[in-house]
Each structure stands twice: as structure tokens, then as C-alpha cells.
Design a protein around this motif. Sequence first.
Motif, PDB file in Angstrom:
ATOM      1  N   TYR A 134     -34.055 -11.859 -21.032  1.00  0.00           N
ATOM      2  CA  TYR A 134     -33.237 -12.953 -21.566  1.00  0.00           C
ATOM      3  C   TYR A 134     -32.220 -12.423 -22.574  1.00  0.00           C
ATOM      4  O   TYR A 134     -31.027 -12.756 -22.525  1.00  0.00           O
ATOM      5  N   ALA A 146     -31.584 -21.035 -19.002  1.00  0.00           N
ATOM      6  CA  ALA A 146     -32.892 -20.564 -19.456  1.00  0.00           C
ATOM      7  C   ALA A 146     -33.910 -21.647 -19.136  1.00  0.00           C
ATOM      8  O   ALA A 146     -33.904 -22.720 -19.762  1.00  0.00           O
ATOM      9  N   LYS A 154     -36.900 -20.027 -25.497  1.00  0.00           N
ATOM     10  CA  LYS A 154     -35.598 -20.255 -24.857  1.00  0.00           C
ATOM     11  C   LYS A 154     -34.528 -20.625 -25.872  1.00  0.00           C
ATOM     12  O   LYS A 154     -33.487 -19.971 -25.976  1.00  0.00           O
ATOM     13  N   CYS A 274     -30.589 -24.660 -21.872  1.00  0.00           N
ATOM     14  CA  CYS A 274     -32.047 -24.495 -21.953  1.00  0.00           C
ATOM     15  C   CYS A 274     -32.755 -25.761 -21.500  1.00  0.00           C
ATOM     16  O   CYS A 274     -32.323 -26.874 -21.835  1.00  0.00           O
TER      17      CYS A 274
END
Length: 332
Positions: A134, A146, A154, A274
Motif C-alpha cells: 500500500y 484501498a 487504509k 478507502c
Amino acid sequence: MSRKPVPAQVGDRSRIEVVFDRPQLLGTLFGQYDQNLVSIENRLGVYILARGNKIQIEGEATSAARARDVLNGLYNRVAQGQDIDSGVVEAVIAMSAEPTLDGIIRHEVSTPPSIMIRTRKKTIVPRSAMQTTYMEALARDDIIFALGPAGTGKTYIAVAQAVAQLITGSVQRLILSRPAVEAGEKLGFLPGDMKEKVDPYLRPLYDALNDCLPAEQVERRIASGEIEIAPIAFMRGRTLADAFIILDEAQNTTPMQMKMFLTRFGQNSRMVVCGDPNQTDLPGGMSASGLNDAVQRLEGVEGFGTIRFSAADVVRHPIVGRIVQAYEGPDA
């Protein structure tokens, strides 16, 4: 660090000895009342005996080797001046189980991490293999999805990266947004002006900001417009250039809201979306989640990156990971 693993078979068990060359660090490594050692023992089913600067680990061969790698990783973090808390211990234990032990684990657990995010208040390093992926995507891709359950980092990591880029001047603004959707309960009319009405929905973003910047800096940057926290409805009609833009709880957007948000992207910007596709709070009768729709349309398109976290990547209390697994099981 001086490492002298000396396997000695004891029945069907293995004994490994580790020698540390800076005994003054062992108090921090072991934790108060040896709580870090106890956590490793309980999680890996090993027995750890500390004598001076030597540690003996006894247990099933694979578990003893994992315990050695975890201790080495934690020791290196302490030697670098990093804080060690129960969350870090649990994360390093979890990472030691990754199948890519000679890759990400040897790289991340036993040696200083090659990727990290520095903010005013702390330095964030990966706590799972997927968090490493990530962070690499945050430094590479223009727009990142994410995806995954709560507790995987996240939003927190995205906010940390945004703060780091704001501090260094890579971007001029930090824009944090999320849909103002109630999580299953009706909250009724909230008192106050517009900011006071929407702030409860945006509180997780404030919490992440305050963990990366001193409170007075957060307030000053919000007042100056460098940091903007607003519901997604406030994004319509704008072009967001020279900005790091984060949309949290994106599973609660409609496809039209998501299209509107994504098309706000401007020059020299970075965008992170996210959400947990399995935890949608959209009111009944509304169309499908805009997050799922966008991922299906855009995954694989140049400039987009998709990171998928799982229950194994949860870095909160271990019981949170077990809760997520239970709710994602076959009977869920």
C-alpha cells in the motif's frame, strides 16, 4: 546486533539461542513485566527464557524460528528509536507468518524497513505485508482504491502520507472527505451550524490527523484552508489541483457520487479512495455502492492502483481480526 541461533533438538522440540549486543535495550524490548515476551509465548506456543543478554527459545521448530525473527525485528526497531507497543508486537508476529518469509519478512522484520512515512509526530512503518504494498502504491499511483475491513490501516496510512506530502510541499492542500451516511441508526436532527452538524461523521479523519500533526498545527492549517475536511456533497463543481485527496467510507457512495468525486481530480494531485465493500450503510432503495462500481470499471486502467486488505491484515487488537473473519465466514 550479534545473532547466534544455535538449534538443539530436544525430543520433537527445538531450542534456539539469540544473543543481543546492547543489553541496555532489552528492558524496552521485553516490555513492562516482560509483557512482550509473554505475548510472543502465547501467540506462538513457545517458551522464552532470558538470562543477561541471551535469550533461549524453546518450542516446535517453526514456531521457535518465528519467535527468533520476531524478537530480532522488535530489537532492531528499538535500536532505531522506534516505540514498541502491543500493536507493534502483534503486527510483527503476524508478519512473521507470511509465506514470503525470505522476502518481505526478512526485509521488514529483521532489518530496518526501506519504506516509511514521516510526519511531525511519528514515523509510520508497515505493520503487514499488504501495508508495505500500500505504501509503495501511495508513492507511485495517481488514484488508489484501498479496499478491506476496519483496522487494516487504509485511512490512517493515507492520511499520514497526505500529511507528509503537505509538510514537504509536494502538495498545497489536503482534502479529506466522506459521505454523511448513518451507520444503521437514525441520529435525528443535530444541533449547531453546518460544521457542527457534519463533524461527527468526519471524526475518524480528525483523529488520524491529530495522530500525525500537533493539534495546534491541525487547527491552524484547517483555518488557513490547507486542510479541508468536508462531506462528499461539498466536492461538486470543483477541480482539485495540487492536492492530496482522500475519500473515506467510499462504500457508502452511489455510483453517481463516486463519478462526481473521481472527476474532481486535477493537476499534480493524488487521490485515495478507502472503503470496505462488505460493509455498506446505504439506505434501502438506493442503488449499488459506488465503490464496487468504480473498482469494476477502473481496475487495471493506467494510473489506478487497487490494494485489497483482508482480515489477516488487521493491525488492531488480535480479537478484531477474529471478529472480521467470523463476519466474513461462509455463514455471513
